[in-house]
Scaffold this active site. Structure first.
Site, short mmCIF file in Angstrom:
data_model
loop_
_atom_site.label_atom_id
_atom_site.label_comp_id
_atom_site.label_asym_id
_atom_site.label_seq_id
_atom_site.Cartn_x
_atom_site.Cartn_y
_atom_site.Cartn_z
N CYS A 106 60.37 44.31 59.36
CA CYS A 106 60.04 44.40 58.17
C CYS A 106 61.19 44.68 57.84
O CYS A 106 61.33 45.71 56.86
CB CYS A 106 58.87 44.81 58.51
N HIS A 140 53.80 50.25 55.53
CA HIS A 140 53.41 49.02 56.00
C HIS A 140 52.16 48.50 56.55
O HIS A 140 51.70 49.40 56.74
CB HIS A 140 54.14 48.38 57.41
N HIS A 194 52.02 42.51 50.25
CA HIS A 194 52.18 42.01 48.71
C HIS A 194 50.78 41.46 47.82
O HIS A 194 50.86 40.51 48.44
CB HIS A 194 53.80 41.63 48.89
N ASN A 247 47.47 36.32 49.87
CA ASN A 247 47.86 35.48 50.46
C ASN A 247 47.78 36.30 51.67
O ASN A 247 48.44 37.18 52.48
CB ASN A 247 49.69 34.59 50.71
N CYS A 294 59.72 46.35 54.50
CA CYS A 294 59.80 47.51 54.51
C CYS A 294 61.90 47.77 54.34
O CYS A 294 61.44 48.89 53.26
CB CYS A 294 59.19 47.64 55.65
N HIS A 320 51.32 39.16 44.23
CA HIS A 320 52.53 38.59 43.85
C HIS A 320 51.95 37.95 42.17
O HIS A 320 50.33 37.79 42.13
CB HIS A 320 52.06 36.55 44.07
N THR A 359 53.61 34.44 54.86
CA THR A 359 54.71 33.87 55.24
C THR A 359 56.12 35.57 55.58
O THR A 359 56.20 35.89 56.31
CB THR A 359 56.30 33.43 55.21
P1 AMP Z 1 53.81 34.95 51.18
O1 AMP Z 1 53.86 33.29 51.42
O2 AMP Z 1 52.59 35.11 50.50
O3 AMP Z 1 53.68 35.79 52.63
O4 AMP Z 1 55.36 35.20 50.18
C1 AMP Z 1 56.22 35.88 50.32
C2 AMP Z 1 57.25 35.66 49.31
O5 AMP Z 1 57.92 36.96 49.45
C3 AMP Z 1 57.36 34.25 49.39
O6 AMP Z 1 57.49 34.03 47.62
C4 AMP Z 1 59.53 34.51 48.97
O7 AMP Z 1 59.46 34.09 48.04
C5 AMP Z 1 59.25 36.04 49.22
N1 AMP Z 1 60.70 36.83 49.55
C6 AMP Z 1 60.98 36.48 50.71
N2 AMP Z 1 62.22 37.17 50.98
C7 AMP Z 1 62.34 38.17 50.58
C8 AMP Z 1 63.21 38.88 49.56
N3 AMP Z 1 64.59 39.59 50.82
N4 AMP Z 1 63.79 39.55 48.28
C9 AMP Z 1 62.21 38.75 47.50
N5 AMP Z 1 61.34 38.23 47.85
C10 AMP Z 1 61.20 37.56 49.66
ZN ZN Z 2 56.11 46.66 56.36
#
Ligand code: AMP
Ligand code: ZN
Length: 112
Positions: A3, A45, A98, A85, A6, A100, A93
């Protein structure tokens, strides 16, 4: 489990943390959708809010404090949005809970 969030929370990737408390860290989104786009995550997690349990009682309070402090730090005095989300229909994704924190521009409503 592999992950990426994580690993960020465990400081394995060298990602700059813009906030840290006992159970929470925050860092800049790698693909920002606003001038300020920060991700606030629990260190523990959880795939999404659907996995929250009584042991997380103080977690949402800690996230609220993180939001408040980050909004002050990044001068989001005109307003901001906090989004999580959950699941494929919402476009999640990364399967680690998390939030935003978006600000620094006008934010349309309803979101997409
Ligand atoms: P979600 O689509 O709500 O799951 O948001 C996942 C977010 O994580 C997206 O906005 C990505 O740009 C962001 N993201 C993915 N990998 C990283 C990373 N290594 N560092 C910072 N942000 C990330
Ligand atoms: Zn995790």
């Amino acid at each position: 489990m592999d992950c990426i969030f994580c690993k960020i929370a465990n400081k394995e990737l060298g990602t700059e943390l813009v906030y840290e408390s006992g159970s929470v860290v925050a860092f800049h989104d790698i693909n920002p959708q606003a001038p300020v786009h920060i991700l606030i995550i629990p260190k523990r997690h959880l795939a999404d809010l659907g996995e929250i349990s009584p042991e997380d009682e103080s977690l949402l309070y800690e996230i609220g404090v993180a939001v408040k402090e980050l909004a002050a730090k990044y001068q989001l005095k005109d307003g901001y949005r906090l989004v999580t989300n959950c699941g494929p229909a919402a476009g999640q994704t990364v399967q680690h809970l998390h939030f935003h924190l978006l600000g620094g521009r006008e934010l349309g409503w309803p979101p997409g």
